[in-house]
Design an enzyme around this catalytic site. Structure first.
Site, PDB file in Angstrom:
ATOM      1  N   LYS A 114      26.060  15.660 118.823  1.00 24.24           N
ATOM      2  CA  LYS A 114      25.138  16.253 117.849  1.00 24.24           C
ATOM      3  C   LYS A 114      24.030  17.040 118.559  1.00 24.24           C
ATOM      4  O   LYS A 114      23.869  16.933 119.784  1.00 24.24           O
ATOM      5  CB  LYS A 114      24.571  15.133 116.966  1.00 24.24           C
ATOM      6  CG  LYS A 114      25.648  14.404 116.135  1.00 24.24           C
ATOM      7  CD  LYS A 114      25.040  13.328 115.241  1.00 24.24           C
ATOM      8  CE  LYS A 114      26.112  12.592 114.435  1.00 24.24           C
ATOM      9  NZ  LYS A 114      25.523  11.581 113.523  1.00 24.24           N
ATOM     10  N   TYR A 169      29.892  16.714 105.784  1.00 21.04           N
ATOM     11  CA  TYR A 169      29.232  15.464 105.372  1.00 21.04           C
ATOM     12  C   TYR A 169      29.287  15.277 103.857  1.00 21.04           C
ATOM     13  O   TYR A 169      28.442  14.591 103.292  1.00 21.04           O
ATOM     14  CB  TYR A 169      27.794  15.447 105.878  1.00 21.04           C
ATOM     15  CG  TYR A 169      27.659  14.948 107.304  1.00 21.04           C
ATOM     16  CD1 TYR A 169      28.241  13.741 107.711  1.00 21.04           C
ATOM     17  CD2 TYR A 169      26.931  15.660 108.254  1.00 21.04           C
ATOM     18  CE1 TYR A 169      28.122  13.269 109.007  1.00 21.04           C
ATOM     19  CE2 TYR A 169      26.800  15.189 109.569  1.00 21.04           C
ATOM     20  CZ  TYR A 169      27.399  13.992 109.927  1.00 21.04           C
ATOM     21  OH  TYR A 169      27.268  13.517 111.208  1.00 21.04           O
ATOM     22  N   ARG A 219      35.260   4.751 118.217  1.00 24.95           N
ATOM     23  CA  ARG A 219      34.160   4.203 117.405  1.00 24.95           C
ATOM     24  C   ARG A 219      33.437   3.098 118.170  1.00 24.95           C
ATOM     25  O   ARG A 219      32.215   2.973 118.087  1.00 24.95           O
ATOM     26  CB  ARG A 219      34.693   3.658 116.071  1.00 24.95           C
ATOM     27  CG  ARG A 219      35.227   4.715 115.128  1.00 24.95           C
ATOM     28  CD  ARG A 219      34.167   5.519 114.438  1.00 24.95           C
ATOM     29  NE  ARG A 219      33.393   4.754 113.482  1.00 24.95           N
ATOM     30  CZ  ARG A 219      32.477   5.289 112.680  1.00 24.95           C
ATOM     31  NH1 ARG A 219      32.214   6.598 112.726  1.00 24.95           N
ATOM     32  NH2 ARG A 219      31.801   4.540 111.836  1.00 24.95           N
ATOM     33  N   ASN A 235      21.377  10.408 116.254  1.00 23.15           N
ATOM     34  CA  ASN A 235      22.087   9.324 116.953  1.00 23.15           C
ATOM     35  C   ASN A 235      23.209   9.852 117.850  1.00 23.15           C
ATOM     36  O   ASN A 235      24.238   9.230 118.031  1.00 23.15           O
ATOM     37  CB  ASN A 235      22.577   8.257 115.961  1.00 23.15           C
ATOM     38  CG  ASN A 235      23.510   8.833 114.914  1.00 23.15           C
ATOM     39  OD1 ASN A 235      23.877   9.999 114.980  1.00 23.15           O
ATOM     40  ND2 ASN A 235      23.910   8.013 113.980  1.00 23.15           N
ATOM     41  N   HIS A 239      28.937  11.848 116.714  1.00 20.70           N
ATOM     42  CA  HIS A 239      29.748  11.503 115.547  1.00 20.70           C
ATOM     43  C   HIS A 239      31.165  11.212 116.026  1.00 20.70           C
ATOM     44  O   HIS A 239      31.639  11.841 116.967  1.00 20.70           O
ATOM     45  CB  HIS A 239      29.804  12.684 114.562  1.00 20.70           C
ATOM     46  CG  HIS A 239      30.953  12.585 113.607  1.00 20.70           C
ATOM     47  ND1 HIS A 239      30.870  11.878 112.424  1.00 20.70           N
ATOM     48  CD2 HIS A 239      32.220  13.057 113.676  1.00 20.70           C
ATOM     49  CE1 HIS A 239      32.046  11.941 111.811  1.00 20.70           C
ATOM     50  NE2 HIS A 239      32.880  12.650 112.553  1.00 20.70           N
ATOM     51  N   GLU A 291      38.219  16.492 109.029  1.00 23.40           N
ATOM     52  CA  GLU A 291      37.131  16.980 109.884  1.00 23.40           C
ATOM     53  C   GLU A 291      37.635  18.000 110.907  1.00 23.40           C
ATOM     54  O   GLU A 291      36.972  19.010 111.164  1.00 23.40           O
ATOM     55  CB  GLU A 291      36.471  15.796 110.607  1.00 23.40           C
ATOM     56  CG  GLU A 291      35.715  14.880 109.656  1.00 23.40           C
ATOM     57  CD  GLU A 291      35.270  13.570 110.277  1.00 23.40           C
ATOM     58  OE1 GLU A 291      34.668  12.751 109.572  1.00 23.40           O
ATOM     59  OE2 GLU A 291      35.528  13.351 111.490  1.00 23.40           O
TER      60      GLU A 291
END
Ligand SMILES: Nc1nc2c(ncn2[C@@H]2O[C@H](COP(=O)(O)OP(=O)(O)OP(=O)(O)O)[C@@H](O)[C@H]2O)c(=O)[nH]1
Ligand SMILES: [Mg+2]
Length: 131
Positions: free
Chosen positions: A9, A49, A85, A112, A115, A126
């Site tokens: 990000k 999103y 993840r 954060n 993604h 995506e």
């Protein structure tokens, strides 16, 4: 072999963590299939999103993700979605385990760092938006 997508990000790019993050996935023995630097525009960010469109933090999220360049990658390896993840860590920086990317580098809920796709279906959606 499974594929997944991650996106560094704008905060991760601005903080010069691109090399560090890519290195972690290379060290884990993932193959890089696609890699791209770009900036989300508002339309693409809203598509990306869409699942969060009714959440209270949606506008903050769109404004953040469109605030600078991002680096997106498609990687491939055994159980790529679950393994990635785990390497990314929990959404909330307070709960993200040390050793995970968010656990080591994130101190914000919106900012954060990274993604990662959370399912095969979302990976397909995506990656079509981005590549
Ligand atoms: N300000 C704020 N941002 C949030 C909150 N929950 C999630 N976000 C942001 O919205 C993003 C998407 O939320 P989720 O999909 O639930 O979390 P995630 O799957 O761990 O994160 P992604 O990999 O970015 O999709 C998060 O990564 C955060 O940047 C919240 O309660 N407040
Ligand atoms: Mg998510």
């Amino acid at each position: 072999m499974e594929q997944t997508l991650f996106i560094i990000k704008p905060d991760g790019v601005k903080r010069h963590l691109v090399g560090e993050i890519i290195k972690r996935f290379e060290n884990k023995n993932f193959n890089f299939i696609k890699l791209k630097m770009f900036a989300f525009d508002k339309d693409n960010a809203t598509k990306f999103y869409y699942i969060h469109k009714d959440k209270s933090f949606f506008h903050e999220l769109i404004s953040f993700i469109t605030s600078g360049e991002v680096v997106a990658a498609v990687i491939e390896g055994n159980n790529a979605i679950q393994a990635t993840r785990l390497m990314v860590g929990s959404t909330n920086y307070v709960e993200a385990e040390p050793g995970s990317i968010r656990g080591d580098y994130a101190l914000g809920l919106t900012s954060n760092i990274i993604h990662a796709s959370d399912s095969k279906q979302n990976f397909e959606i995506e990656s079509k938006i981005i590549f």
